[in-house]
Design a protein around this motif. Structure first.
Motif, PDB file in Angstrom:
ATOM      1  N   LYS A   8      46.913  50.822-117.286  1.00  0.00           N
ATOM      2  CA  LYS A   8      47.079  52.103-116.856  1.00  0.00           C
ATOM      3  C   LYS A   8      47.040  52.175-115.203  1.00  0.00           C
ATOM      4  CE  LYS A   8      42.213  51.047-115.972  1.00  0.00           C
ATOM      5  NZ  LYS A   8      42.153  49.659-115.692  1.00  0.00           N
ATOM      6  N   GLU A   9      46.966  53.535-114.703  1.00  0.00           N
ATOM      7  CA  GLU A   9      46.995  53.785-113.237  1.00  0.00           C
ATOM      8  C   GLU A   9      45.812  53.085-112.585  1.00  0.00           C
ATOM      9  OE1 GLU A   9      47.412  57.687-112.485  1.00  0.00           O
ATOM     10  OE2 GLU A   9      49.611  57.814-112.975  1.00  0.00           O
ATOM     11  N   GLN A  10      46.115  52.386-111.364  1.00  0.00           N
ATOM     12  CA  GLN A  10      44.988  51.949-110.677  1.00  0.00           C
ATOM     13  C   GLN A  10      44.962  52.742-109.326  1.00  0.00           C
ATOM     14  OE1 GLN A  10      44.203  47.647-108.532  1.00  0.00           O
ATOM     15  NE2 GLN A  10      45.909  47.778-109.773  1.00  0.00           N
ATOM     16  N   VAL A  11      43.546  53.007-108.937  1.00  0.00           N
ATOM     17  CA  VAL A  11      43.342  53.651-107.885  1.00  0.00           C
ATOM     18  C   VAL A  11      42.353  52.669-106.772  1.00  0.00           C
ATOM     19  CG1 VAL A  11      42.230  55.759-106.729  1.00  0.00           C
ATOM     20  CG2 VAL A  11      43.361  55.779-109.011  1.00  0.00           C
ATOM     21  N   ILE A  12      43.267  52.597-105.532  1.00  0.00           N
ATOM     22  CA  ILE A  12      42.481  51.918-104.675  1.00  0.00           C
ATOM     23  C   ILE A  12      42.097  52.947-103.277  1.00  0.00           C
ATOM     24  CG2 ILE A  12      42.496  50.069-102.878  1.00  0.00           C
ATOM     25  CD1 ILE A  12      44.100  48.520-105.085  1.00  0.00           C
ATOM     26  N   GLU A  13      40.927  52.652-103.017  1.00  0.00           N
ATOM     27  CA  GLU A  13      40.301  53.325-101.616  1.00  0.00           C
ATOM     28  C   GLU A  13      40.470  52.441-100.619  1.00  0.00           C
ATOM     29  OE1 GLU A  13      37.500  56.976-101.566  1.00  0.00           O
ATOM     30  OE2 GLU A  13      36.527  55.345-100.314  1.00  0.00           O
ATOM     31  N   VAL A  14      41.105  52.473 -99.584  1.00  0.00           N
ATOM     32  CA  VAL A  14      41.012  51.829 -98.272  1.00  0.00           C
ATOM     33  C   VAL A  14      40.897  52.487 -96.974  1.00  0.00           C
ATOM     34  CG1 VAL A  14      43.642  52.085 -98.270  1.00  0.00           C
ATOM     35  CG2 VAL A  14      42.735  50.101 -97.179  1.00  0.00           C
ATOM     36  N   GLU A  15      40.032  51.930 -96.381  1.00  0.00           N
ATOM     37  CA  GLU A  15      40.005  52.089 -94.984  1.00  0.00           C
ATOM     38  C   GLU A  15      40.480  51.499 -93.762  1.00  0.00           C
ATOM     39  OE1 GLU A  15      36.343  53.830 -91.964  1.00  0.00           O
ATOM     40  OE2 GLU A  15      35.939  52.955 -93.989  1.00  0.00           O
ATOM     41  N   PHE A  16      41.537  51.982 -92.899  1.00  0.00           N
ATOM     42  CA  PHE A  16      42.156  51.120 -92.092  1.00  0.00           C
ATOM     43  C   PHE A  16      41.340  51.401 -90.478  1.00  0.00           C
ATOM     44  CE2 PHE A  16      45.646  52.078 -94.767  1.00  0.00           C
ATOM     45  CZ  PHE A  16      45.992  50.851 -95.368  1.00  0.00           C
ATOM     46  N   ASP A  17      41.684  50.740 -89.449  1.00  0.00           N
ATOM     47  CA  ASP A  17      40.937  50.760 -88.241  1.00  0.00           C
ATOM     48  C   ASP A  17      41.817  51.809 -87.533  1.00  0.00           C
ATOM     49  OD1 ASP A  17      43.293  49.185 -87.911  1.00  0.00           O
ATOM     50  OD2 ASP A  17      42.204  47.984 -86.431  1.00  0.00           O
ATOM     51  N   PHE A  18      43.031  52.225 -87.754  1.00  0.00           N
ATOM     52  CA  PHE A  18      43.913  53.140 -87.104  1.00  0.00           C
ATOM     53  C   PHE A  18      44.482  54.105 -88.016  1.00  0.00           C
ATOM     54  CE2 PHE A  18      44.041  49.774 -83.876  1.00  0.00           C
ATOM     55  CZ  PHE A  18      43.767  50.469 -82.681  1.00  0.00           C
TER      56      PHE A  18
END
Length: 297
Positions: free
Chosen positions: A219-229
């Motif tokens: 299936k599709e995969q969803v990832i939430e990411v927070e960068f510093d910029f």
């Protein structure tokens, strides 16, 4: 096969409640019969139990044709209807002994069932004094009295509080260790907690029939990411298998990949190679609820 359904259709006038439904269930499976309200779940279960007749098609329970050997088939079935009809003015033991007399079952078996389904603390009470969770236990006890090989449960957890839900889930899983269980619900969490296979019905037709784990594979995969910029979207295009990128807020991105492979290491490597730091990195894989909404939309 414990249950074999072949090309079942059911018409009410011009309305088709079931349309050419076929599936089979092997001994020992706990199968979730999943679908929206009005999808045809209860109608199919009533046909399997012989309570109503199909307009066309065949049903076999432990190799007995329900249309020609109904009594033999029903001896193999324990059934808990959706509305769980009980004689509320009767005591729990009285009600179960009454049912046992119909099946010509020894009285000592009633006590064994009371213990098995966890009714011992309430067995001295009238049924109208019980909570809904304990009433469901009485219904399941009645369905198990004659030790059927097939247990059919129609919406057994509707209206229960969280504690009662957990108790009935545990009971169903315990019972399912040595019986075939067909478990109807429109609550996806119940399927995930109890079942090892899912049959999904919509508008009277089977639209999916898979092992539970298959609903979350490939299936599709969803990832939430927070960068510093903050970064521009085009920089993310270099990440393998990326299908889409949505800027949720400021430096937070929701990334969708067209693979079931864990892509968190690839996102981390992308950040490292581009001089970024990952402040948060969370996989948000699609669950059965999202798949259910997609399939029945």
């Amino acid at each position: 096969m414990s249950i074999e359904v072949k090309n079942i259709s059911k018409l009410y006038g011009e309305q088709k409640a079931l349309n050419n439904v076929s599936f089979s269930i092997e001994k020992g499976e706990i199968v979730g019969f999943l679908g929206p309200n009005g999808a045809g779940k209860s109608t199919m279960m009533k046909i399997i139990c012989g309570y109503i007749n199909a307009s066309q098609g065949e049903v076999f329970v432990n190799n007995f044709d329900i249309s020609t050997h109904k009594i033999d088939a029903q001896k193999n079935i324990g059934y808990l209807p959706e509305n769980n009809p009980l004689y509320l003015e009767m005591y729990v033991r009285e009600y179960l002994h009454f049912n046992a007399s119909i099946y010509k079952i020894a009285k000592e078996e009633v006590e064994k069932i009371i213990v098995k389904v966890g009714l011992s603390p309430e067995a001295h009470k009238k049924i109208n004094q019980l909570s809904k969770g304990y009433r469901q236990r009485v219904g399941i006890a009645a369905a198990l009295l004659h030790n059927p090989e097939v247990l059919i449960l129609d919406e057994p957890t509707t209206g229960l509080d969280p504690n009662q839900l957990a108790e009935i889930r545990s009971l169903i899983k315990e019972v399912g260790k040595d019986k075939t269980v067909l478990f109807s619900t429109h609550i996806l969490q119940e399927v995930e907690a109890v079942c090892d296979r899912v049959i999904l019905i919509h508008h009277g037709e089977i639209i999916a029939d898979k092992k539970l784990k298959e609903f979350t594979e490939n299936k599709e995969q969803v990832i939430e990411v927070e960068f510093d910029f903050k970064i521009e979207k085009q920089f993310l295009d270099n990440i393998p298998h990326l299908k889409s990128a949505n800027n949720v807020h400021d430096t937070i991105w929701e990334l969708t990949f067209d693979t079931s492979k864990d892509m968190r290491p690839a996102v981390f490597d992308f950040a490292h190679d581009n001089g970024l730091k990952t402040l948060n990195l969370t996989a948000k894989n699609k669950n059965l609820e999202k798949l259910f909404r997609e399939l029945t939309a």
